[in-house]
Design a protein around this motif. Structure first.
Motif, PDB file in Angstrom:
ATOM      1  N   VAL B  34     -24.914 -17.028  17.298  1.00  0.00           N
ATOM      2  CA  VAL B  34     -23.930 -16.387  16.430  1.00  0.00           C
ATOM      3  C   VAL B  34     -23.589 -17.289  15.244  1.00  0.00           C
ATOM      4  O   VAL B  34     -23.404 -18.492  15.407  1.00  0.00           O
ATOM      5  N   GLY B 356     -20.338 -14.041  11.737  1.00  0.00           N
ATOM      6  CA  GLY B 356     -20.238 -13.316  12.998  1.00  0.00           C
ATOM      7  C   GLY B 356     -21.501 -12.578  13.400  1.00  0.00           C
ATOM      8  O   GLY B 356     -21.585 -12.048  14.496  1.00  0.00           O
ATOM      9  N   GLU B 357     -22.497 -12.542  12.512  1.00  0.00           N
ATOM     10  CA  GLU B 357     -23.753 -11.885  12.889  1.00  0.00           C
ATOM     11  C   GLU B 357     -24.653 -12.875  13.617  1.00  0.00           C
ATOM     12  O   GLU B 357     -24.315 -14.033  13.778  1.00  0.00           O
ATOM     13  N   GLN B 358     -25.843 -12.389  14.027  1.00  0.00           N
ATOM     14  CA  GLN B 358     -26.767 -13.262  14.754  1.00  0.00           C
ATOM     15  C   GLN B 358     -27.859 -13.784  13.819  1.00  0.00           C
ATOM     16  O   GLN B 358     -28.066 -13.241  12.745  1.00  0.00           O
TER      17      GLN B 358
END
Lengths: 339, 408
Positions: B34, B356-358
């Protein structure tokens, strides 16, 4: 026959099978690339392109990064290639008797299948690159994901053979010798189809192909596990991938499509074995086309959390459903037998 | 250093990386897969085009602007020409305005199709990349037919355009438009109803309407977040005033606006259809007449040389507003020329999108604003080999100093 001649024979066969595995595996990759190219409206490289690539890699400089652990970094590709070749020695190739087929069974093959992946993980961690580290973590997660559905397939088939009274149900030669489709009823056929689907979906993950190639993910990790590998080491990894492609195809063929040409058509002894081998290769190409080429052409890459969900939830459930159907089939068979 | 090695660990992406089509340096602070935080440093592909321009006359600069970007060449030439035309008071013939509109819309079509292919590739869906790019070829062929070039069209000139569209070419254009209108449904189906694409794009790289407004995003990036901006509608130039162009927003197609990567795909694909409509309307309503205000280049140069004043040229490029500022003071070369490409306004939206994304989402989120860094990179500060970061206060101080210098 003395022990010495047996050992000599095994060594001879090992060399022959290994060479065959390398050549056939590389051709499989070539066929895969050509077919994928045609489906994507491209011309694609010639069939021998993988050979050209390997030759080029072998003459290239072998770079070991400064913050790598050299012995582990250099050992990983060797282990990966050797373990993939060893698996091939246990799997029947057409009607040829596999050289070590008598000494190990499907459980051993399952364990051996994890070794190339583990070697890649070790190599990735030893590279000392953040991309390789993330790739190695993803490879481990993917392995945890697909091992369970794969185990269900293996156990399911072997258990059904055992229930049908086949001796040594885990031995690949007995699995190949007793096509499982012949001993089950309609329920069992449905169960086997489900298990076949599960094996087909595990195959691209074993081979790190789209949509399960998160550990190498070119656009995200620039090659992930393999990012620091070059020259000879990368060539060894490529060879190991080629052999693994053949292994996965051969495994699917041995478990689900073990029929040989010679059992349908009467052929002279020498011709029969060659014909069987060619027929076997044709089956492997077909399996690879459906499980690898078709899937990778038609899908986008999953995220790592989606990979785990896909395997643990959807395909584990499909596998379990297949297993239950096989059990129901066996129970019905017993009841019918008693009546 | 030992602190930094632990979680959150750092992943550098760039300046060159397969996820990036052009150089930019990202530093990701990761927690597992993350993204905790992200910073980026553009300026890796600065070429000093403005510096070159300030040593040339407007007729020459037009061909430099063509080379600011390989994809939106028309937008830059158009924006620059419009700025110079305003300063020099050149009236562009109406037919030239229509031809400019047609080529600008063809540029939008090929740019959006190129982007769609890149997006598919970033998702690991190479078949769709090959398919989209094969489809794109037809628009490239039409552009070549109209201008003589696939890229760097050299069609727009100060005062008009350099080539006319003759009646024989209408059929070729019409062929291409009808092909695309027929294909659009298929493309929308492939991109929007594919399960894996939806899984990877829905609710990924979210940019709220507030953030989109606050960060001054432009073009499809802003529209996908529900901001109703489109220069063709808000500030019509060329022939757009005669046409009825409305900004395309995702809720027109999907019924809602989420501001994710998926919405950006929707907006761009629908804009391909819109552009086809605009080109067709232009072809049927195109008036006859001259295609340039002044065909003799020597005379045109003389007009430009006498011009005094400043002006801005604004054009809705495929990626958003492209903005050229030109000051001329009766000399052959402009005194000032400033280019603000659309990506410059959009880059900052990466930060709220990526947080917050991968890791897996980095390529598609980065690509989703269709960044064009060779357009954007207008400055690189390198002093004695070391880079430094200029804050807002520094920039303010520098600009005040420059104004003082100019006043002396």
């Amino acid at each position: 026959m003395t022990l010495v001649t047996t050992i000599g024979e095994i060594i001879l066969w090992t060399v022959i099978v290994s060479l065959f595995g390398l050549i056939a595996g590389l051709f499989l990759l070539g066929i895969d690339r050509k077919l994928a190219a045609h489906m994507q409206a491209r011309i694609g490289p010639p069939l021998r392109q993988p050979f050209i690539d390997i030759r080029k890699l072998l003459v290239k400089e072998n770079i070991v990064p400064e913050n790598a652990i050299p012995w582990l970094f250099n050992m990983a590709p060797v282990i990966a290639l050797v373990s993939s070749l060893v698996i091939l020695l246990y799997i029947p190739l057409g009607s040829l008797i596999s050289p070590l087929g008598m000494y190990g069974d499907l459980i051993l093959v399952m364990y051996l299948l994890t070794i190339p992946a583990l070697a890649m993980v070790a190599g990735g961690f030893a590279s000392g690159s953040p991309y390789a580290t993330v790739g190695a973590q993803r490879e481990m997660v993917t392995m945890i994901g697909y091992e369970f559905p794969l185990a269900i397939v293996v156990i399911g088939i072997a258990w059904r053979l055992w229930a049908a009274g086949v001796a040594h149900p885990f031995l690949l030669s007995s699995i190949a010798g007793n096509p499982v489709w012949g001993i089950v009823g309609p329920l069992g056929i449905a169960g086997l189809i489900l298990l076949l689907i599960v094996l087909a979906v595990v195959t691209p993950a074993e081979l790190s192909r789209i949509p399960f190639d998160t550990q190498e993910a070119e656009t995200e990790l620039a090659g992930g596990l393999l990012v620091e590998y070059s020259g000879r080491n990368l060539a060894l990894f490529s060879l190991s991938t080629a052999v693994k492609t053949l292994v996965m195809g051969a495994l699917a063929v041995a478990i689900f499509f073990p029929w040989n040409l010679s059992s349908f058509v009467a052929l002279p002894a020498g011709v029969a074995q060659v014909a069987d081998l060619l027929f076997f290769l044709a089956k492997v190409v077909l399996v690879m086309f459906i499980t690898v080429t078709l899937v990778r052409v038609g899908m986008a890459r999953f995220r790592i959390n989606q990979v785990v969900t896909v395997y643990w939830v959807y395909f584990a459930l499909i596998g379990l459903a297949g297993l239950l159907l096989l059990m129901a089939d066996s129970a019905l068979g017993t009841v019918a037998g008693v009546l | 250093m030992s602190e930094e090695k632990k979680s959150p660990y750092i992943i550098p992406i760039g300046p060159t990386h397969p996820a990036l089509k052009e150089p930019v340096m990202f530093t990701f602070r990761m927690d597992g897969e993350v993204i905790r935080d992200v910073d980026f440093a553009p300026g890796q592909t600065h070429r000093g085009i403005e510096w070159m321009g300030m040593r040339r006359n407007p007729v020459q600069i037009v061909h430099l602007t063509d080379r600011i970007c390989g994809i939106c060449g028309v937008s830059h030439t158009l924006a620059f020409s419009r700025a110079v035309e305003q300063v020099a008071g050149i009236e562009v013939p109406e037919r030239a305005d229509y031809i400019r509109t047609i080529i600008a819309e063809f540029e939008r079509i090929q740019s959006h199709l190129l982007w769609a292919g890149v997006a598919a590739h970033e998702l690991g869906f190479d078949s769709l990349l090959h398919l989209t790019w094969r489809v794109r070829e037809q628009s490239m062929d039409v552009i070549e037919n109209l201008t003589g070039n696939r890229v760097n069209y050299a069609l727009v000139q100060v005062g008009g355009v350099r080539r006319d569209i003759v009646p024989e070419q209408h059929r070729i254009i019409e062929d291409c438009l009808s092909t695309y209108e027929g294909l659009l449904g298929k493309l929308l189906d492939l991109f929007l109803h594919d399960k894996t694409i939806a899984m990877r794009c829905r609710n990924v790289g979210l940019l709220s309407k507030d953030d989109a407004l606050k960060l001054c995003t432009v073009g499809p990036t802003a529209r996908a977040s529900g901001v109703n901006v489109d220069l063709r509608q808000d500030y019509p130039y060329c022939a757009y005033g005669d046409l009825d162009v409305r900004a395309i927003l995702p809720d027109q197609h999907l019924g809602e606006t989420r501001g994710d990567v998926y919405d950006r795909i929707v907006v761009r694909l629908l804009e391909v259809g819109q552009s086809c409509g605009i080109v067709r309307q232009c072809l049927s309503e195109m008036p006859s007449g001259e295609i340039t205000a002044e065909p003799k280049l020597a005379k045109l140069l003389a007009i430009c040389k006498k011009a005094r004043g400043e002006a801005i040229g604004r054009v809705e490029a495929p990626r958003g507003e492209c903005f050229h500022y030109v000051v001329m003071e009766g000399k052959e070369a402009p005194t000032a020329w400033k280019v603000k490409a659309s990506s410059y306004s959009n880059l900052m939206s990466w930060i709220p999108m990526l947080r917050g994304e991968q890791i897996a989402d980095i390529p598609i989120v980065v690509a989703s604003i269709d960044p064009c860094l060779s357009c954007t990179d207008r400055v690189a500060v390198v002093r004695s080999g070391s880079r430094s970061i200029l804050t807002k206060d520094d920039l303010h101080r520098l600009s005040v100093e420059k104004t003082r210098r100019l006043q002396q």
